[in-house]
Write a protein that holds these residues in place. Structure first.
Motif, PDB file in Angstrom:
ATOM      1  N   LEU A  17       0.832  -1.203   0.000  1.00 40.60           N
ATOM      2  CA  LEU A  17       0.000   0.000   0.000  1.00 40.60           C
ATOM      3  C   LEU A  17       0.868   1.256   0.000  1.00 40.60           C
ATOM      4  O   LEU A  17       0.574   2.226  -0.716  1.00 40.60           O
ATOM      5  CB  LEU A  17      -0.934  -0.013   1.206  1.00 40.60           C
ATOM      6  CG  LEU A  17      -2.037  -1.075   1.181  1.00 40.60           C
ATOM      7  CD1 LEU A  17      -2.714  -1.181   2.544  1.00 40.60           C
ATOM      8  CD2 LEU A  17      -3.066  -0.785   0.096  1.00 40.60           C
ATOM      9  N   GLU A  18       1.933   1.246   0.799  1.00 38.81           N
ATOM     10  CA  GLU A  18       2.843   2.394   0.827  1.00 38.81           C
ATOM     11  C   GLU A  18       3.452   2.639  -0.555  1.00 38.81           C
ATOM     12  O   GLU A  18       3.551   3.785  -1.016  1.00 38.81           O
ATOM     13  CB  GLU A  18       3.946   2.157   1.854  1.00 38.81           C
ATOM     14  CG  GLU A  18       4.945   3.302   1.946  1.00 38.81           C
ATOM     15  CD  GLU A  18       6.176   2.928   2.744  1.00 38.81           C
ATOM     16  OE1 GLU A  18       6.481   3.639   3.722  1.00 38.81           O
ATOM     17  OE2 GLU A  18       6.849   1.936   2.386  1.00 38.81           O
ATOM     18  N   PHE A  20       2.242   1.917  -3.510  1.00 42.84           N
ATOM     19  CA  PHE A  20       1.279   2.471  -4.456  1.00 42.84           C
ATOM     20  C   PHE A  20       0.843   3.882  -4.058  1.00 42.84           C
ATOM     21  O   PHE A  20       0.407   4.658  -4.921  1.00 42.84           O
ATOM     22  CB  PHE A  20       0.082   1.536  -4.604  1.00 42.84           C
ATOM     23  CG  PHE A  20       0.335   0.397  -5.551  1.00 42.84           C
ATOM     24  CD1 PHE A  20       0.031   0.526  -6.891  1.00 42.84           C
ATOM     25  CD2 PHE A  20       0.899  -0.792  -5.110  1.00 42.84           C
ATOM     26  CE1 PHE A  20       0.279  -0.507  -7.786  1.00 42.84           C
ATOM     27  CE2 PHE A  20       1.150  -1.832  -5.991  1.00 42.84           C
ATOM     28  CZ  PHE A  20       0.848  -1.695  -7.338  1.00 42.84           C
ATOM     29  N   ALA A  21       0.956   4.210  -2.776  1.00 37.98           N
ATOM     30  CA  ALA A  21       0.699   5.587  -2.362  1.00 37.98           C
ATOM     31  C   ALA A  21       1.799   6.515  -2.877  1.00 37.98           C
ATOM     32  O   ALA A  21       1.531   7.629  -3.334  1.00 37.98           O
ATOM     33  CB  ALA A  21       0.597   5.674  -0.841  1.00 37.98           C
ATOM     34  N   LYS A  22       3.029   6.045  -2.830  1.00 38.85           N
ATOM     35  CA  LYS A  22       4.153   6.867  -3.276  1.00 38.85           C
ATOM     36  C   LYS A  22       4.261   6.912  -4.802  1.00 38.85           C
ATOM     37  O   LYS A  22       4.718   7.915  -5.362  1.00 38.85           O
ATOM     38  CB  LYS A  22       5.456   6.317  -2.687  1.00 38.85           C
ATOM     39  CG  LYS A  22       5.587   6.534  -1.190  1.00 38.85           C
ATOM     40  CD  LYS A  22       6.928   6.017  -0.680  1.00 38.85           C
ATOM     41  CE  LYS A  22       7.114   6.351   0.797  1.00 38.85           C
ATOM     42  NZ  LYS A  22       8.404   5.847   1.322  1.00 38.85           N
ATOM     43  N   PRO A  24       1.628   5.996  -7.606  1.00 44.13           N
ATOM     44  CA  PRO A  24       0.333   5.499  -8.088  1.00 44.13           C
ATOM     45  C   PRO A  24       0.443   4.964  -9.506  1.00 44.13           C
ATOM     46  O   PRO A  24       1.300   5.379 -10.283  1.00 44.13           O
ATOM     47  CB  PRO A  24      -0.565   6.746  -8.040  1.00 44.13           C
ATOM     48  CG  PRO A  24       0.125   7.695  -7.116  1.00 44.13           C
ATOM     49  CD  PRO A  24       1.590   7.432  -7.268  1.00 44.13           C
ATOM     50  N   CYS A  66      -4.936   2.698   3.067  1.00 46.37           N
ATOM     51  CA  CYS A  66      -5.684   2.422   1.835  1.00 46.37           C
ATOM     52  C   CYS A  66      -6.108   3.719   1.150  1.00 46.37           C
ATOM     53  O   CYS A  66      -6.056   3.833  -0.089  1.00 46.37           O
ATOM     54  CB  CYS A  66      -6.916   1.572   2.142  1.00 46.37           C
ATOM     55  SG  CYS A  66      -6.550  -0.169   2.444  1.00 46.37           S
ATOM     56  N   ARG A  68      -4.620   6.600   1.223  1.00 45.66           N
ATOM     57  CA  ARG A  68      -3.466   7.235   0.583  1.00 45.66           C
ATOM     58  C   ARG A  68      -3.059   6.489  -0.685  1.00 45.66           C
ATOM     59  O   ARG A  68      -2.533   7.097  -1.623  1.00 45.66           O
ATOM     60  CB  ARG A  68      -2.286   7.300   1.558  1.00 45.66           C
ATOM     61  CG  ARG A  68      -2.543   8.186   2.764  1.00 45.66           C
ATOM     62  CD  ARG A  68      -1.247   8.584   3.445  1.00 45.66           C
ATOM     63  NE  ARG A  68      -0.517   7.471   4.006  1.00 45.66           N
ATOM     64  CZ  ARG A  68      -0.726   6.952   5.218  1.00 45.66           C
ATOM     65  NH1 ARG A  68      -1.703   7.448   5.977  1.00 45.66           N
ATOM     66  NH2 ARG A  68      -0.017   5.950   5.665  1.00 45.66           N
ATOM     67  N   ALA A  69      -3.303   5.174  -0.705  1.00 45.74           N
ATOM     68  CA  ALA A  69      -2.932   4.376  -1.871  1.00 45.74           C
ATOM     69  C   ALA A  69      -4.048   4.326  -2.916  1.00 45.74           C
ATOM     70  O   ALA A  69      -3.900   3.650  -3.933  1.00 45.74           O
ATOM     71  CB  ALA A  69      -2.581   2.955  -1.437  1.00 45.74           C
ATOM     72  N   ALA A  71      -6.781   2.808  -2.621  1.00 47.30           N
ATOM     73  CA  ALA A  71      -7.214   1.412  -2.633  1.00 47.30           C
ATOM     74  C   ALA A  71      -8.592   1.296  -1.991  1.00 47.30           C
ATOM     75  O   ALA A  71      -8.876   1.958  -0.988  1.00 47.30           O
ATOM     76  CB  ALA A  71      -6.218   0.534  -1.888  1.00 47.30           C
TER      77      ALA A  71
END
Length: 376
Positions: A17-18, A20-22, A24, A66, A68-69, A71
């Protein structure tokens, strides 16, 4: 648009998740299914059991992560999985279709058989997600014990988790009810504590257990709960009022007949963390069976996390996967319930209050990594 399904909110998926947050990816639709909006970091659990931290301080905010990502978070655990038709069924009845999936659901325990009507109180250490409820129930029961009584607490499991749990729980029970005489016993199926550790860490652990007033029974395997105690593999009864069960880790039963599993029910994976004989399905952490086998320790899920994130991204784009190389030795920091901890890495071992402070800083930094607002 590739549909990426994360099953479980374990440590490795926090890294996914981290990532994909950083960074996308507009071509990947990310979904996480979990039974709660937060997830306990296993490294912080002993401090909470010992009463040295709040439950909230052990939790990763999965819902915020989630968000932030970008998701979708579905608060219902998976209960069935079809690798061929590419869908998962959730406990709430939903069906989630996917193109790429990843499991990070941890492990559970084979609970002891129970025979009798006057059984000791049982505290099972897995699954971790509901431990806080089981621990609160036990503490409520302890409040009702008669003044001045004697209570025998028996921990089953001589690995790091079993030793650490018993010392942490005893420390808190002694604080909660100092009027009770607490006795500690540890049953270890092995002839040595901390199997796989060096001689010095094992000696330090034995010293810590002795300081805590815990008697160690070596080469004794707990098999069942009976009236008044624990029945061992050789049909001897160890008297117990409270039993902490920290042995017999197995995979979740609902995974049976869905994926290639080892004899303990863990998902067999290749070096890429892709499930054996399956395409674009991955597993990491305690639920994964790596070759050669890895110990059940949260540190491996943490190490797998960034690599899993990259391979999931590659799988979504049809790119070649990269092998993950597990570290030959990992640092274990084991709390002893008395404001001290043991650091163990291979043959190296050291203990002290400074090790405990070091461990707490590492654990707090890990949790804070995922919990603060994501900075652009």
């Amino acid at each position: 648009m590739q549909r990426l399904l994360l099953i479980g909110a374990g440590h490795a998926h926090a890294f996914v998740l981290e990532a994909f947050a950083k960074r996308p990816d507009p071509n990947i639709a990310l979904t996480l299914v979990s039974d709660a909006t937060s997830a306990a970091y296993s490294g912080s659990v002993p401090a909470w059991l010992a009463g040295e931290s709040t439950l909230e301080a052990t939790q990763i905010d999965v819902a915020a992560l989630c968000q932030r990502a970008n998701a979708r978070l579905i608060l219902s655990p998976a209960k069935a999985f079809n690798a061929q038709a590419r869908y998962a069924l959730l406990a709430n009845g939903d069906r989630i279709d996917f193109d790429v999936a990843s499991f990070n659901v941890g492990s559970t325990l084979t609970l002891p058989q129970q025979h009798g009507e006057q059984l000791p109180r049982l505290l099972a250490m897995r699954p971790l997600s509901m431990l806080h409820q089981r621990w609160q129930t036990l503490q409520n029961d302890v409040q009702q014990l008669p003044h001045g009584s004697t209570q025998r607490v028996v921990g089953v499991g001589g690995g790091a988790a079993g030793c650490e749990t018993l010392m942490s729980v005893l420390a808190q029970l002694r604080k909660q009810r100092p009027d009770i005489h607490w006795q500690g016993h540890l049953l270890s199926a092995s002839h040595e504590l901390l199997p796989g550790a060096g001689r010095l860490p094992r000696w330090l652990m034995q010293r810590a257990l002795s300081r805590a007033g815990i008697h160690v029974h070596r080469q004794v395997r707990g098999n069942a709960l009976v009236d008044g105690g624990v029945l061992t593999h050789c049909n001897l009864m160890i008297r117990a009022d409270i039993v902490l069960w920290a042995t017999g880790a197995v995979g979740h039963h609902w995974l049976a007949d869905t994926l290639p599993l080892d004899k303990l029910g863990f998902i067999r994976v290749e070096k890429t963390l892709e499930v054996s004989e399956q395409s674009a399905i991955f597993a990491a952490g305690d639920c994964a069976a790596f070759t050669p086998a890895l110990p059940n320790a949260g540190v491996y899920a943490v190490r797998m996390g960034p690599h899993l994130a990259e391979n999931l991204r590659r799988a979504c784009h049809g790119e070649p996967l990269a092998d993950w190389q597990p570290p030959k030795r990992v640092l274990a920091l084991i709390g002893t319930g008395d404001g001290r901890a043991i650091a163990s890495k291979g043959a190296f071992g050291v203990s002290g209050k400074w090790v405990w402070e070091w461990k707490k800083r590492i654990d707090a930094r890990f949790i804070a990594r995922f919990n603060p607002p994501f900075e652009e």
